[in-house]
Design a protein around this motif. Structure first.
Motif: not given
Length: 142
Positions: A72-96
């Protein structure tokens, strides 16, 4: 520490470590422990540490905090970099992966948070209460 005697000196387990020292195969020692109602997994622990000290560790060893978990590390990094939560969650779903992980405490391990459900029962959850009331009042479902 005040965790009790080392396993090899623990009156409950002393004799099993002695059996092993005398050359009895581990399986035979574990069988004797099962027969006596003791946990055979104790034989896989460090005989020089107390049972209590080693049991505590296991409970705490639920894995890394989520933010440091390689999955999950990379998703928290995305969030830290200012990516909206929805975008990060979408990326997680895409990655299964389960995007609800982002709603958990990033400082605690995933395993520790999955185990206990500290929330109210669904019927008492303020977000769902009214629906259960409707059901109680005889409103048709669906």
């Amino acid at each position: 520490g005040g965790d009790g005697p080392a396993l090899k000196d623990d009156p409950d387990y002393q004799k099993y470590f002695k059996m092993q020292k005398m050359g009895l195969p581990l399986d035979a020692v574990k069988h004797a422990m099962s027969r006596d109602g003791k946990d055979p997994a104790v034989m896989d622990m460090d005989p020089n540490k107390s049972l209590k000290a080693q049991q505590k560790k296991e409970e705490a060893d639920d894995g890394p905090p989520i933010k440091d978990d390689p999955a999950f590390q990379k998703y928290f990094k995305m969030q830290k970099m200012g990516l909206p939560l929805d975008a990060v969650k979408h990326a997680m779903q895409r990655d299964g992966l389960d995007p609800s992980v982002l709603d958990l405490d990033p400082e605690k391990s995933l395993k520790a948070q999955q185990k206990k459900d500290d929330g109210p029962p669904l019927k008492d959850d303020p977000g769902y209460q009214k629906y259960f009331k409707m059901l109680k009042m005889g409103l048709p479902v669906g």
